[in-house]
Design a protein around this motif. Structure first.
Motif, short mmCIF file in Angstrom:
data_model
loop_
_atom_site.label_atom_id
_atom_site.label_comp_id
_atom_site.label_asym_id
_atom_site.label_seq_id
_atom_site.Cartn_x
_atom_site.Cartn_y
_atom_site.Cartn_z
N HIS A 558 33.16 -41.49 48.08
CA HIS A 558 34.60 -41.25 47.92
C HIS A 558 35.18 -40.37 48.99
O HIS A 558 36.22 -39.77 48.83
CB HIS A 558 34.89 -40.68 46.54
N LEU A 559 34.48 -40.30 50.10
CA LEU A 559 34.91 -39.44 51.18
C LEU A 559 35.83 -40.22 52.09
O LEU A 559 35.40 -41.17 52.73
CB LEU A 559 33.69 -38.98 51.95
N PHE A 560 37.08 -39.84 52.12
CA PHE A 560 37.97 -40.52 53.05
C PHE A 560 38.47 -39.48 54.00
O PHE A 560 39.00 -38.45 53.58
CB PHE A 560 39.07 -41.27 52.31
N SER A 561 38.26 -39.73 55.27
CA SER A 561 38.27 -38.68 56.27
C SER A 561 39.52 -37.81 56.18
O SER A 561 40.64 -38.31 56.12
CB SER A 561 38.12 -39.26 57.66
N GLY A 562 39.27 -36.54 56.14
CA GLY A 562 40.36 -35.59 56.20
C GLY A 562 41.05 -35.29 54.89
O GLY A 562 41.73 -34.31 54.75
N LYS A 563 40.85 -36.18 53.93
CA LYS A 563 41.56 -35.96 52.66
C LYS A 563 40.80 -34.98 51.78
O LYS A 563 39.59 -34.98 51.76
CB LYS A 563 41.69 -37.28 51.91
N ASP A 564 41.55 -34.22 51.03
CA ASP A 564 40.89 -33.34 50.08
C ASP A 564 40.16 -34.17 49.05
O ASP A 564 40.54 -35.30 48.76
CB ASP A 564 41.92 -32.42 49.40
N PHE A 565 39.10 -33.59 48.53
CA PHE A 565 38.21 -34.33 47.66
C PHE A 565 38.37 -33.83 46.22
O PHE A 565 38.06 -32.68 45.92
CB PHE A 565 36.77 -34.13 48.14
N LYS A 566 38.84 -34.71 45.37
CA LYS A 566 38.97 -34.31 43.97
C LYS A 566 37.65 -34.57 43.27
O LYS A 566 37.23 -35.72 43.13
CB LYS A 566 40.10 -35.08 43.30
N PHE A 567 37.05 -33.49 42.84
CA PHE A 567 35.71 -33.61 42.27
C PHE A 567 35.80 -33.92 40.79
O PHE A 567 36.59 -33.34 40.06
CB PHE A 567 34.97 -32.29 42.46
N SER A 568 34.96 -34.86 40.36
CA SER A 568 34.89 -35.09 38.93
C SER A 568 33.46 -35.34 38.50
O SER A 568 32.74 -36.12 39.13
CB SER A 568 35.80 -36.25 38.52
N GLU A 569 33.06 -34.64 37.47
CA GLU A 569 31.68 -34.76 37.02
C GLU A 569 31.42 -36.17 36.52
O GLU A 569 30.33 -36.71 36.67
CB GLU A 569 31.40 -33.74 35.91
N GLN A 570 32.46 -36.78 35.95
CA GLN A 570 32.32 -38.13 35.45
C GLN A 570 31.85 -39.08 36.56
O GLN A 570 31.06 -39.99 36.34
CB GLN A 570 33.66 -38.60 34.91
N ARG A 571 32.40 -38.83 37.74
CA ARG A 571 32.02 -39.67 38.87
C ARG A 571 30.56 -39.44 39.24
O ARG A 571 29.85 -40.39 39.58
CB ARG A 571 32.94 -39.39 40.05
N VAL A 572 30.14 -38.19 39.19
CA VAL A 572 28.73 -37.92 39.47
C VAL A 572 27.87 -38.71 38.49
O VAL A 572 26.86 -39.31 38.86
CB VAL A 572 28.42 -36.42 39.36
N GLU A 573 28.28 -38.72 37.24
CA GLU A 573 27.53 -39.46 36.23
C GLU A 573 27.45 -40.94 36.58
O GLU A 573 26.42 -41.59 36.39
CB GLU A 573 28.17 -39.29 34.85
N SER A 574 28.56 -41.48 37.08
CA SER A 574 28.53 -42.91 37.36
C SER A 574 27.57 -43.22 38.51
O SER A 574 26.95 -44.26 38.54
CB SER A 574 29.93 -43.43 37.63
N TYR A 575 27.43 -42.29 39.45
CA TYR A 575 26.45 -42.52 40.52
C TYR A 575 25.05 -42.18 40.06
O TYR A 575 24.08 -42.74 40.57
CB TYR A 575 26.86 -41.78 41.79
N ARG A 576 24.95 -41.30 39.07
CA ARG A 576 23.65 -41.09 38.45
C ARG A 576 23.20 -42.43 37.84
O ARG A 576 22.04 -42.81 37.94
CB ARG A 576 23.79 -40.00 37.36
N ASN A 577 24.13 -43.13 37.26
CA ASN A 577 23.80 -44.46 36.72
C ASN A 577 23.33 -45.41 37.81
O ASN A 577 22.43 -46.22 37.59
CB ASN A 577 25.01 -45.06 36.02
N PHE A 578 23.96 -45.30 38.95
CA PHE A 578 23.54 -46.16 40.06
C PHE A 578 22.13 -45.82 40.50
O PHE A 578 21.32 -46.71 40.76
CB PHE A 578 24.52 -46.01 41.23
N MET A 579 21.84 -44.54 40.56
CA MET A 579 20.47 -44.13 40.92
C MET A 579 19.47 -44.72 39.93
O MET A 579 18.41 -45.21 40.31
CB MET A 579 20.34 -42.59 40.91
N ASN A 580 19.84 -44.68 38.68
CA ASN A 580 18.97 -45.24 37.65
C ASN A 580 18.83 -46.75 37.82
O ASN A 580 17.76 -47.32 37.59
CB ASN A 580 19.54 -44.91 36.28
N LYS A 581 19.92 -47.37 38.23
CA LYS A 581 19.89 -48.81 38.46
C LYS A 581 18.90 -49.15 39.58
O LYS A 581 18.08 -50.07 39.44
CB LYS A 581 21.30 -49.29 38.83
N VAL A 582 18.99 -48.42 40.65
CA VAL A 582 18.08 -48.64 41.77
C VAL A 582 16.64 -48.41 41.32
O VAL A 582 15.73 -49.17 41.65
CB VAL A 582 18.42 -47.70 42.95
N TRP A 583 16.48 -47.36 40.55
CA TRP A 583 15.15 -47.02 40.03
C TRP A 583 14.59 -48.18 39.20
O TRP A 583 13.44 -48.58 39.37
CB TRP A 583 15.27 -45.76 39.19
#
Length: 895
Positions: A558-583
């Motif tokens: 979700h890094l778009f150059s120069g823009k401030d980054f709105k952090f959300s734990e929910q999003r981390v969880e969704s990528y945690r799911n992706f890690m699990n998917k790869v696993w």
RNA sequence: AGGGAGUUAGCUCAGUUGGUAGAGCGCCACCCUUACAAGGUGGAUGUCGCAGGUUCGAAUCCUGUACUCCCUACCA
């Protein structure tokens, strides 16, 4: 082969994997190497600091670049370090001491500095260990602290050199002053806050008359230091008063009325009190009009002897008292509410006072010239480019830099004051006598340098400059200039600009080729993360909960150059799911490779042409595509494009389709077919893992270690590119892509009918695929079992449309291919849902038809538009029309 | 005040030479189908801030306008 747990647990993997990397020395770069160099210097975090999300974002980007380049055959060097952070660290230790009711003055300078060193030695590695948790693959042997001897030598050399060029001088100036810390502070350390205050209107008696001049101020106590009143030269109200005097109330000093265009006639009363020693604008006026500078404050920001009866009071108390006294004299005309932005010291919270004091300054004009040129000429690039403008704007308005601080923690200024002749001896080594008068009565300046002074030299001081030993020279030759500086936009002026100036001055080259500027991390509502708001999130806590890889991926995706980054734990969880998917996908692949005969050629082994399945050819084609996308995206610093391309390839192609398609082959095919698919599967997974590695290093290294075909370690294996993988990717086939695309469409159509008609997945359907084209028929027969498996089909006819009485119909169109998916619904469901579904489809198609018709019947469109666009639209129109006809026909069968 | 960025689905945001609006999350429905329920399948959702203009055609180019955010400087 080990069996893997059905959930990926980062806690079990990360520490172990990191330790293995570090012990194997994979992070180390070579000073001399045949490989091309790639280097990044880490922006040194405060040695007192904890890793916060801003660091985590910043480091993730750098680690991505370093790992990608390392895997791409570069001699990749990432140099870590920490900053002594003068004020910040001194305050932290001072606070610690305060708990024991000790002040630094009680201890004295030497003992206090020792206390800080003790603190640094105990806690200084904390942030390094947090960086390890994140996966930072720094070359730890090169870790540098800004007070290390080498860096200190660089600081002294730079100071002395610039002093001898007259680029450093000492002068009496107005600076931002923090009372509690008793030091000048930089603009960076001043935080402006909007504060509701009062504007006070005060009468100054005009001498020789009974009239008054009314001025307005938000800081009435500074009137004690007034040395003029100022009006606009063209202000008819006051023209005649210019040159006359007024008496400052309370202290009864006579001051002149002067004129300057700085004054805004229309604001307030049009008369401004001038306090040259306590206001930056007044200071300038004081200089041009050669006014007296009366300092009212002590270093602790208490009123001094110049404040007469108010001596000893704190600023706030003095203000109260002054107002009371004015009121008593009847000179306070009125008070009105006023919004004011007030500077606060970021460390102590105290109001920052402009304070006149002796400071060391660095001249900026000459240094700025080449620093502008390199950016204008493009030899140093900002990404995103918009920062170029901001940078140049600042460089064009640059002012001399106050480099001294009245602190004890930092690089002591290498200047010795002579008690006899009052001159300074500036030297890299400690002198024994004054170089002017040879007196031995010399003492070193008490001040230390602004932290940013040493930071400005960081790109080369960390590489050993000015040490002339071979290893230091080699390091600089190999790694200077560095490739990237990755940082947030908050310190472009304070740090980036100064590194550029210093690099050009002392290394005659830019310190880095590209400045990658990312935004700041904010909370999910876009607010700044701060302790007071209670919304700051500890990255280590995120890593503990969801894994470092998930955190990293959530940044990168979700890094778009120069823009401030709105952090959300929910999003981390969704990528945690992706890690699990790869696993889990890996787990599946590995479980299907139990009987795989691992070829001796390893990754060079190619699948057997005679046995390669259409699915294999298809996934290889998709792999080729994603490798291309990732390479283009990374080269263009579009990290989120790379991350999402991988995410989609892995989840939507590899997992959703390839794994499903190949299950039958794994279960019941000929051994040769199976072996070929196993090879493809193993090699594709191997490449997936390598492609993902810079994004999520822990997970990928762990999976990699379980792969049947692999090299020494993922982190040092080659990064897959279309070029590197030429031989393998040659097995990709356009025909296979087309074939699988049709099959996917057919299966999706079946699922769609099932879903919308709410037919239970448990019910196996009897279907017919209406198709007249021979080649398409062949494709469908060829993939009969795949369609039946994934569509959950009992019986399937392929051939003419046949009877469509009470059937669900879904047309599938791909290029020239036409397939009708026909599912008899009699006895399965009531037809209303299907009729609704068909109506909906027709409606949409008819909308398309009318739109396309409109376009194509427009003469001007046909004349002007790109012929390719017209051709595509024609085909689309034809297809849509055909589909409408066939759906309408199907609809009549329900009547 | 000056400079910069932005306004697209409920949320966070993509949208690279103008050619019928996309993703993830969330939501709804149905499913524990032998890698994964941290999962699967299907579905709904947008006057692309507003108003003009250029064009056959505008989220995209131009002009104006509203609002938001950031930075720098702050009016005494």
């Amino acid at each position: 082969m080990k069996t893997l747990a059905d959930r990926y647990s980062p806690q079990e993997v990360e520490i172990k994997v990191y330790k293995a990397w570090e012990e194997a020395g994979y992070f180390k770069a070579e000073d001399q190497s045949k490989k091309p160099p790639f280097s990044i210097i880490l922006p040194p975090p405060n040695v007192t600091g904890f890793l916060h999300l801003g660091h985590a974002l910043d480091h993730t980007i750098q680690d991505l670049l370093i790992r990608w380049k390392r895997m791409s055959g570069f001699n990749a060097m990432w140099l870590p370090g920490t900053d002594h952070a003068g004020i910040a660290t001194q305050s932290v230790v001072e606070k610690e001491l305060k708990k024991k009711t000790i002040t630094r003055h009680q201890l004295g300078r030497e003992k206090f500095v020792n206390e800080i060193w003790k603190w640094k030695n105990e806690y200084g590695d904390r942030i390094y260990n947090q960086m390890r948790r994140l996966g930072d693959s720094c070359d730890w042997d090169r870790a540098t602290f800004t007070l290390d001897e080498g860096v200190s030598a660089a600081v002294r050399k730079v100071f002395v050199t610039l002093y001898k060029k007259n680029a450093i001088y000492k002068g009496l100036r107005l600076v931002n002053w923090s009372g509690p810390l008793e030091t000048a502070i930089s603009d960076l350390e001043v935080e402006h806050q909007q504060v509701k205050g009062l504007m006070y209107h005060i009468n100054y008696p005009i001498d020789g008359t009974s009239d008054f001049l009314t001025i307005a101020t938000t800081r009435p106590e500074t009137m004690l230091g007034d040395t003029a009143l100022c009006v606009h030269p063209d202000d008819d109200r006051y023209k005649k008063l210019i040159g006359k005097t007024v008496t400052v109330p309370l202290i009864n000093r006579k001051i002149k009325i002067i004129a300057d265009t700085y004054v805004d006639k229309d604001f307030g009363s049009g008369v401004v009190k001038i306090t040259p020693a306590h206001d930056f604008n007044d200071y300038k006026i004081g200089k041009t009009h050669k006014l007296e500078f009366i300092n009212l404050l002590t270093k602790k920001c208490e009123m001094n002897e110049n404040a007469g009866p108010y001596e000893g009071l704190k600023v706030a108390d003095a203000r109260k008292k002054v107002l009371e006294d004015l009121k008593a004299l009847g000179l306070l005309v009125k008070e009105e509410p006023h919004m004011n932005s007030i500077g606060h010291c970021s460390r102590s919270g105290a109001v920052v006072e402009p304070f006149l004091s002796e400071q060391w300054f660095m001249k900026m004009d000459d240094l700025a010239v080449p620093a502008k040129r390199v950016v204008e000429s493009g030899s140093l690039r900002f990404e995103p480019e918009s920062w170029t403008k901001v940078y140049l704007h600042w460089m064009n308005n640059i002012e001399d830099w106050c480099i001294s601080r009245q602190l004890w923690w930092g690089h002591r200024i290498p200047a010795w004051h002579c008690a006899e002749c009052e001159k300074y001896t500036v030297s890299e080594t400690t002198p024994t006598q004054c170089e002017n008068c040879k007196s031995s009565k010399i003492t070193q300046d008490e001040d230390v340098l602004d932290t940013w002074f040493s930071s400005g030299l960081w790109p080369f001081s960390t590489m050993g400059w000015p040490n002339e030993e071979a290893h230091s020279v080699e390091t600089q030759k190999t790694f200077y200039p560095t490739n990237y500086l990755v940082t947030g936009h908050d310190i472009i002026f304070f740090w980036v600009a100064r590194m550029i100036m210093m690099g050009l001055e002392f290394k005659k080259d830019v310190p880095f080729r590209t400045v990658y500027v990312h935004g700041l991390v904010r909370d999910s509502q876009g607010r700044k993360m701060s302790k007071s708001l209670g919304n700051s999130i500890d990255p280590i806590e995120m890593i503990d909960k969801h894994g470092a890889d998930a955190l990293r991926f959530s940044f990168l995706a979700h890094l778009f150059s120069g823009k401030d980054f709105k952090f959300s734990e929910q999003r981390v969880e969704s990528y945690r799911n992706f890690m699990n998917k790869v696993w889990n996908a890996s787990r599946f692949v590995l479980s299907n490779l139990q009987d795989f005969k691992v070829p001796v050629e390893g990754m060079k082994a190619l699948p057997a042409r005679a046995h390669i399945s259409v699915f294999d050819q298809w996934i290889i084609a998709k792999l080729a595509e994603v490798e291309k996308q990732v390479e283009v995206a990374l080269e263009a610093e579009r990290f989120s494009d790379a991350a999402t391309a991988l995410y989609q390839f892995i989840w939507n192609q590899f997992c959703d389709w390839y794994i499903e398609f190949t299950k039958p082959i794994m279960h019941s095919s000929s051994p040769d077919d199976k072996q070929t698919t196993q090879l493809v599967m193993a090699q594709v997974l191997n490449r997936i893992v390598r492609l993902l590695h810079p994004f999520c290093p822990f997970l990928t290294e762990e999976i990699y270690s379980n792969l049947p075909i692999k090299n020494q370690a993922c982190i040092i294996d080659q990064y897959p590119t279309v070029k590197n993988d030429k031989d393998f990717l040659a097995f990709a086939s356009k025909e296979a892509e087309f074939e699988i695309d049709i099959v996917k469409e057919v299966i999706t159509a079946i699922r769609n009918i099932r879903g919308e008609n709410r037919i239970s997945p448990a019910v196996k359907l009897n279907i017919r695929l209406g198709v007249t084209q021979d080649d398409v028929q062949k494709i469908l027969s060829h993939n009969r079992s795949a369609i039946m498996n994934l569509g959950r089909i009992a019986t399937m006819d392929i051939g003419e449309d046949g009877d469509m009485m009470k059937c669900a119909v879904a047309p599938v169109v791909l290029g020239d291919a036409r397939v009708k998916v026909i599912i008899p619904l009699e006895g399965l469901v009531d037809f209303n849902e299907e009729i609704k579904r068909i109506h909906k489809t027709i409606e949409k198609l008819e909308k398309d038809v009318s739109l396309l018709n409109g376009k194509l019947s427009n003469e001007k469109f046909v004349q002007n538009a790109d012929p390719e666009v017209i051709a595509t639209d024609r085909v689309l129109l034809q297809q849509s029309k055909e589909q409408v006809v066939s759906l309408k026909e199907a609809l009549t069968r329900f009547q």
